[in-house]
Design a protein around this motif. Structure first.
Motif, PDB file in Angstrom:
ATOM      1  N   ARG A   1     -13.418   1.181  -3.786  1.00 31.37           N
ATOM      2  CA  ARG A   1     -12.862   2.513  -3.570  1.00 31.37           C
ATOM      3  C   ARG A   1     -13.549   3.177  -2.389  1.00 31.37           C
ATOM      4  O   ARG A   1     -14.769   3.051  -2.210  1.00 31.37           O
ATOM      5  CB  ARG A   1     -13.014   3.387  -4.825  1.00 31.37           C
TER       6      ARG A   1
ATOM      7  N   PHE B   1       5.488   2.712  -5.406  1.00 34.99           N
ATOM      8  CA  PHE B   1       5.287   1.321  -5.808  1.00 34.99           C
ATOM      9  C   PHE B   1       6.611   0.648  -6.140  1.00 34.99           C
ATOM     10  O   PHE B   1       6.764  -0.559  -5.935  1.00 34.99           O
ATOM     11  CB  PHE B   1       4.323   1.244  -6.983  1.00 34.99           C
TER      12      PHE B   1
ATOM     13  N   ASN C   1       5.019   8.039   1.596  1.00 37.19           N
ATOM     14  CA  ASN C   1       5.725   8.989   0.734  1.00 37.19           C
ATOM     15  C   ASN C   1       5.981  10.317   1.450  1.00 37.19           C
ATOM     16  O   ASN C   1       5.578  11.382   0.994  1.00 37.19           O
ATOM     17  CB  ASN C   1       4.906   9.233  -0.538  1.00 37.19           C
TER      18      ASN C   1
ATOM     19  N   ASP D   1      -3.452   1.425  -3.881  1.00 37.78           N
ATOM     20  CA  ASP D   1      -3.385   2.739  -3.251  1.00 37.78           C
ATOM     21  C   ASP D   1      -4.028   2.676  -1.867  1.00 37.78           C
ATOM     22  O   ASP D   1      -4.596   1.656  -1.463  1.00 37.78           O
ATOM     23  CB  ASP D   1      -4.104   3.777  -4.110  1.00 37.78           C
ATOM     24  N   ASP D   2      -3.975   3.812  -1.163  1.00 37.20           N
ATOM     25  CA  ASP D   2      -4.540   3.862   0.184  1.00 37.20           C
ATOM     26  C   ASP D   2      -6.041   4.154   0.199  1.00 37.20           C
ATOM     27  O   ASP D   2      -6.674   4.126   1.253  1.00 37.20           O
ATOM     28  CB  ASP D   2      -3.820   4.908   1.032  1.00 37.20           C
ATOM     29  N   ASP D   3      -6.636   4.451  -0.959  1.00 31.44           N
ATOM     30  CA  ASP D   3      -8.051   4.820  -0.983  1.00 31.44           C
ATOM     31  C   ASP D   3      -8.952   3.670  -1.444  1.00 31.44           C
ATOM     32  O   ASP D   3      -9.966   3.881  -2.095  1.00 31.44           O
ATOM     33  CB  ASP D   3      -8.277   6.054  -1.850  1.00 31.44           C
TER      34      ASP D   3
ATOM     35  N   ILE E   1       0.851  -1.187   0.000  1.00 29.43           N
ATOM     36  CA  ILE E   1       0.000   0.000   0.000  1.00 29.43           C
ATOM     37  C   ILE E   1       0.889   1.239   0.000  1.00 29.43           C
ATOM     38  O   ILE E   1       1.739   1.390   0.881  1.00 29.43           O
ATOM     39  CB  ILE E   1      -0.932   0.024   1.221  1.00 29.43           C
ATOM     40  N   VAL E   2       0.681   2.125  -0.962  1.00 27.25           N
ATOM     41  CA  VAL E   2       1.416   3.381  -1.024  1.00 27.25           C
ATOM     42  C   VAL E   2       0.495   4.498  -0.540  1.00 27.25           C
ATOM     43  O   VAL E   2      -0.659   4.597  -0.974  1.00 27.25           O
ATOM     44  CB  VAL E   2       1.902   3.679  -2.457  1.00 27.25           C
ATOM     45  N   THR E   3       1.003   5.337   0.362  1.00 26.81           N
ATOM     46  CA  THR E   3       0.169   6.376   0.960  1.00 26.81           C
ATOM     47  C   THR E   3       0.897   7.703   1.020  1.00 26.81           C
ATOM     48  O   THR E   3       2.131   7.757   1.094  1.00 26.81           O
ATOM     49  CB  THR E   3      -0.279   5.942   2.377  1.00 26.81           C
TER      50      THR E   3
ATOM     51  N   GLY F   1       3.357   8.114  -6.837  1.00 28.74           N
ATOM     52  CA  GLY F   1       2.927   6.720  -6.862  1.00 28.74           C
ATOM     53  C   GLY F   1       3.982   5.812  -7.471  1.00 28.74           C
ATOM     54  O   GLY F   1       4.219   4.702  -6.987  1.00 28.74           O
TER      55      GLY F   1
ATOM     56  N   GLU G   1      -3.423  -0.077  -8.987  1.00 24.83           N
ATOM     57  CA  GLU G   1      -4.516  -0.220  -8.031  1.00 24.83           C
ATOM     58  C   GLU G   1      -5.114  -1.614  -8.223  1.00 24.83           C
ATOM     59  O   GLU G   1      -6.154  -1.796  -8.843  1.00 24.83           O
ATOM     60  CB  GLU G   1      -5.581   0.844  -8.229  1.00 24.83           C
TER      61      GLU G   1
ATOM     62  N   ILE H   1       4.107  10.048 -11.365  1.00 26.15           N
ATOM     63  CA  ILE H   1       2.719   9.598 -11.454  1.00 26.15           C
ATOM     64  C   ILE H   1       2.335   9.498 -12.929  1.00 26.15           C
ATOM     65  O   ILE H   1       2.823  10.234 -13.760  1.00 26.15           O
ATOM     66  CB  ILE H   1       1.721  10.550 -10.747  1.00 26.15           C
TER      67      ILE H   1
END
Length: 319
Positions: free
Chosen positions: A218, A81, A45, A100-102, A14-16, A77, A170, A191
């Motif tokens: 989501r 990643f 990040n 992703d974090d969402d 998970i990237v946040t 991102g 994602e 990105i």
């Protein structure tokens, strides 16, 4: 592949960035999973909110190993990643599931992905949008134009999958053997287009598929223009810059693999520029000087990147 899937060999990455509340929801969903992955890797990040405290809390609450990587600066991102995949790979994970974090992972999400693991090394699951509707992802790309094919069929036949030549971070579910052959995601994208190119590279080595399995939901609402099956989401001035600029990086990857067609790719770049103008006018309902300027600046910088003869694509990984 024929080996049975063992969920303990999988890592969720998970990237946040500055979305601690969303990250907490994502990690809570991991706690509800059955089965659970062997580990979770969170790449922060360089967030300035309370992301660090959220990670610390879940390191004690989750009954799955949680590995944290906090970066010194925001690498976007793409950089996140790349670091997350590098970490999961170094820890010995057989399967790496990027997100992703969402998003929230559906409780049986890993089991659904694992069904396909014995057959494919790169699998993309499906996602519900914020409102519960079925999200359509453009899984086919015209390599010559370097853009998604918007009319690729949305439905599935009895096989339950469709072959793809793209990727989406994602939900990308990829085996370490394929990561070794491709190398890490290129952090220079920052990105946009990074996952498209990574999926393209994967499809050169193995059949890659999107499967009719809903595994993610989501958790963040995004303004969008509803066009029926397809949607056009709102963007930002920063995204608009990188959408255009990163086409210069894309051209190097296509060129390195003999798929670069200058005239067709230029047409794809023009189509991308036009799409962003439509996004400004019909989704965000504004055509600002800054938005227009970022598109032009990105296209100019992308052209310079494409002409950079010193540019080298990412190398395969060594043991």
């Amino acid at each position: 592949m024929t080996d049975a899937f063992d969920p303990r060999t999988a890592a969720i990455v998970i990237v946040t960035f500055n979305r601690a509340q969303l990250l907490a929801r994502a990690l809570e969903s991991v706690g509800r999973m059955d089965p659970k992955p062997g580990r979770v890797v969170v790449v922060d990040n360089a967030s300035s909110d309370d992301t660090a405290s959220v990670v610390e809390r879940f390191q004690s609450e989750l009954d799955t190993e949680l590995v944290s990587r906090r970066l010194d600066e925001n690498t976007g991102g793409a950089g996140g990643f790349s670091e997350g995949m590098k970490t999961a790979y170094a820890l010995g994970s057989e399967w790496i599931w990027l997100m992703d974090d969402d998003v929230e992972v559906l409780p049986d999400g890993l089991a659904r992905m694992g069904v396909w693991a014995p057959r494919f090394r790169h699998v993309q699951g499906r996602r519900y949008d914020y409102d519960g509707s079925e999200f359509y992802w453009q899984y086919r790309v015209s390599t010559a134009l370097g853009i998604p094919i918007p009319f690729a069929p949305a439905g599935f036949d009895e096989s339950g999958y469709r072959e793809m030549n793209s990727g989406c971070f994602e939900g990308m579910f990829i085996h370490r053997s394929l990561v070794k052959r491709i190398g890490l995601p290129d952090p220079r994208f920052f990105i946009y287009w990074d996952d498209t190119i990574y999926g393209y590279l994967a499809s050169r080595y193995e059949p890659c598929v999107i499967v009719d399995e809903f595994v993610l939901q989501r958790t963040r609402s995004i303004k969008q223009w509803d066009m029926g099956t397809r949607h056009l989401n709102a963007s930002s001035d920063m995204y608009r810059y990188y959408i255009m600029r990163n086409r210069g990086i894309m051209s190097h990857y296509y060129r390195a693999h003999g798929d670069y067609r200058p005239l067709a790719f230029a047409l794809g770049t023009a189509a991308t520029f036009a799409k962003e103008l439509i996004r400004l006018g019909f989704v965000e309902r504004k055509i600002t000087r800054r938005g227009w300027s970022n598109l032009w600046t990105g296209m100019r910088d992308g052209l310079a990147l494409s002409r950079d003869r010193s540019f080298e694509i990412m190398a395969p990984l060594e043991d």
